[in-house]
Design an enzyme around this catalytic site. Structure first.
Site, PDB file in Angstrom:
ATOM      1  N   GLY A 487       0.814  -1.213   0.000  1.00 45.82           N
ATOM      2  CA  GLY A 487       0.000   0.000   0.000  1.00 45.82           C
ATOM      3  C   GLY A 487       0.845   1.259   0.000  1.00 45.82           C
ATOM      4  O   GLY A 487       2.083   1.229  -0.067  1.00 45.82           O
ATOM      5  N   HIS A 514      -3.191 -21.855   1.415  1.00 44.34           N
ATOM      6  CA  HIS A 514      -3.150 -22.613   2.666  1.00 44.34           C
ATOM      7  C   HIS A 514      -2.701 -24.061   2.447  1.00 44.34           C
ATOM      8  O   HIS A 514      -2.364 -24.761   3.410  1.00 44.34           O
ATOM      9  CB  HIS A 514      -4.532 -22.600   3.337  1.00 44.34           C
ATOM     10  N   ASP A 518       1.009 -22.279   6.006  1.00 43.49           N
ATOM     11  CA  ASP A 518       0.102 -22.152   7.144  1.00 43.49           C
ATOM     12  C   ASP A 518       0.165 -20.738   7.714  1.00 43.49           C
ATOM     13  O   ASP A 518       1.092 -19.968   7.419  1.00 43.49           O
ATOM     14  CB  ASP A 518       0.472 -23.172   8.228  1.00 43.49           C
TER      15      ASP A 518
END
Length: 541
Positions: A487, A514, A518
């Protein structure tokens, strides 16, 4: 003995190629090492070298046409050698090699059926070209010629919209347009019948009736556009003539049509510019990009009457805009990633005060320019070395751990997004990364990237900070396991040493697959990344 040259596979992901330009003509003498043609994908143009000597006897794919790899491109042999058997069988080899004996016989039977319809002398059947390596169908945006018009080699026949862009389609023959199989606004598969060119007055009705099979498109599809043609050709041209009539005297018009490049038309449409008011500086008065960009409208009073046609206040008005082929391709690719990878996102805020001071010091050195994005890319590469689980790819049977670190940098281009790759990023200095990113970004915007410069990323960085976006979440660029969203740097009150002071912060969002990464692994990666960015000197250790 004649040598068959097929469309080459110029990269490990290439499936089709476009002949951008032939550098040799039929009848030319060829030496080993001569450059035969320039072949392009949607990302790069490469020279194709001959490995044989002889005479160029046949060209199977014309300039501007696209063909799958391993399809007949050219034939080189002895001058005067009979190659009719090779040419007549050119449509089948690529398919036959990959098929069973049963399919071979069926393909041969179909070819024999098609050959039973004689093509009149001088007649050329032109099919929907494959103008990009991912194009499966094309839309005729504009016909620049109509049935009955005489055409010469090099004339522009039509503007065709692909999944990448709207491109001009050039004629490689001379004659008269006898038939148009795909009308303006219609979409047709690649290799379906587009148009027929030949001597004026030639009867091609039998060829039209069987042209669908010859063009590798079902007869029903070929017949359908033909049946609709009268309805569309009586409605559309009338509308176009009426619309263009006031500018018939312009130097860039002919028979009521404004001649402009596809890019010029797009820019004019975006800016609301009437092309009839623009003077073209291109060939034969054709309007090109710079003409539209440099156009200064006359006094707006002249355009006042058009206001009367605008909808009154409070009237609802909606317009349907057909999806471009490029947007369809992007939707498919990102949809596959979003709906196949079980992703999650992690956010972190980074103190940028030290990074800003370090950048100022670095850029004070003559001829050195480093951006904040370069610093983030370098920090990502260093963090990936410490967290190899993030530098992975998922397959149904294995997780692939990459020992190399190649960071992809998302670059916005017209109507899309490209991801050039900085190879071995962890081994490069900040200045080397900065120079590499600028070079590849420039190539991406000009569509000059080589395929090798687009392949092999193990991690991706997407930065919208320059647009003032403070926080966002990206879709994973498969087969990567993660992507970092960067950003804008924002000045705001922060607490340091128990005191509220003015600080500069930046938000980072890590999106992870995933299946390979993790939550704890992603969090540890972000903590390491934060340390590197907040203390740039640690990246030199």
């Amino acid at each position: 003995m004649a040598t068959i040259i097929n469309m080459p596979r110029l990269s490990d992901t290439m499936e089709e190629g476009v002949v951008a330009k032939w550098l040799k003509n039929v009848g030319d003498k060829i030496e080993e090492g001569d450059i035969l043609a320039e072949i392009e994908t949607d990302k790069a143009t490469m020279e194709f070298e001959s490995f044989y000597e002889g005479t160029l006897l046949y060209i199977g794919i014309q300039e501007g046409e696209t063909s799958p790899v391993d399809v007949l491109l050219a034939v080189i042999g002895e001058e005067g050698e009979d190659i009719s058997a090779i040419i007549n069988g050119s449509a089948a080899p690529a398919k036959e090699e990959a098929a069973t004996e049963e399919v071979k016989e069926e393909t041969t039977a179909k070819a024999d059926t098609t050959d039973s319809v004689a093509i009149p002398e001088g007649v050329q059947v032109i099919t929907m070209p494959r103008l990009s390596d991912t194009m499966t169908d094309g839309t005729v945006a504009t016909w620049l010629k109509k049935v009955g018009d005489s055409v010469s080699e090099g004339d522009m026949l039509a503007e065709i919209e692909t999944d990448k862009a709207t491109m001009e389609f050039e004629c490689f023959y001379e004659g008269t347009i006898l038939y148009i199989g795909v009308q303006e606004g219609e979409t047709a598969p690649v290799d379906s019948l587009l148009t027929i060119i030949g001597p004026a007055g030639t009867d091609v009705s039998a060829l039209v009736a069987n042209g669908g099979a010859a063009a590798s498109a079902p007869a029903e599809k070929t017949d359908a556009p033909a049946a609709k043609a009268p309805e569309k050709t009586t409605a559309k041209p009338a509308a176009k003539v009426e619309e263009a009539k006031p500018v018939a005297v312009s130097n860039n018009t002919s028979n009521g049509r404004v001649f402009a490049s596809p890019l010029a038309k797009k820019i004019a449409s975006d800016k609301g510019i009437n092309l009839a008011d623009v003077n073209g500086s291109g060939e034969n008065g054709r309007i090109i990009k710079k003409d539209v960009e440099n156009y200064t409208p006359a006094a707006k009073v002249a355009a006042a009457p058009a206001v009367a046609n605008a909808p009154a206040t409070g009237v609802e008005n909606s317009e349907e805009v057909k999806n471009s082929q490029m947007r369809k391709a992007i939707a498919k690719s990102l949809g596959n990633s979003k709906f196949t990878a079980p992703d999650f996102s992690l956010n972190i805020e980074v103190d940028m005060d030290n990074a800003m001071a370090s950048r100022k010091t670095i850029n004070a050195i003559p001829d050195v320019k480093v951006s904040f994005n370069d610093m983030v890319v370098k920090a990502c590469a260093m963090a990936l070395k410490k967290h190899p689980q993030v530098n992975t790819s998922w397959t149904d049977t294995n997780t692939i751990y990459h020992s190399h670190i190649h960071v992809g940098v998302a670059v916005a281009v017209d109507d899309g997004l490209l991801v050039p790759v900085i190879k071995h990023t962890d081994e490069l200095s900040l200045t080397q990364i900065g120079a590499g990113v600028r070079d590849l970004a420039g190539k991406a915007r000009n569509k000059k990237l080589a395929p090798t410069e687009m392949q092999g990323s193990t991690f991706t960085v997407s930065n919208l900070g320059m647009f003032g976006i403070e926080n966002f979440t990206s879709i994973i660029n498969q087969p990567n396991s993660a992507i970092l969203s960067v950003g804008a740097i924002v000045q705001k009150p922060v607490v340091k040493d128990g005191q509220i002071v003015v600080g500069n912060t930046m938000n980072l969002t890590l999106t992870c697959d995933h299946r390979t990464v993790d939550g704890a692994v992603g969090a540890q990666f972000l903590q390491t990344l934060k340390t590197f960015i907040e203390n740039p000197v640690t990246m030199l250790a």
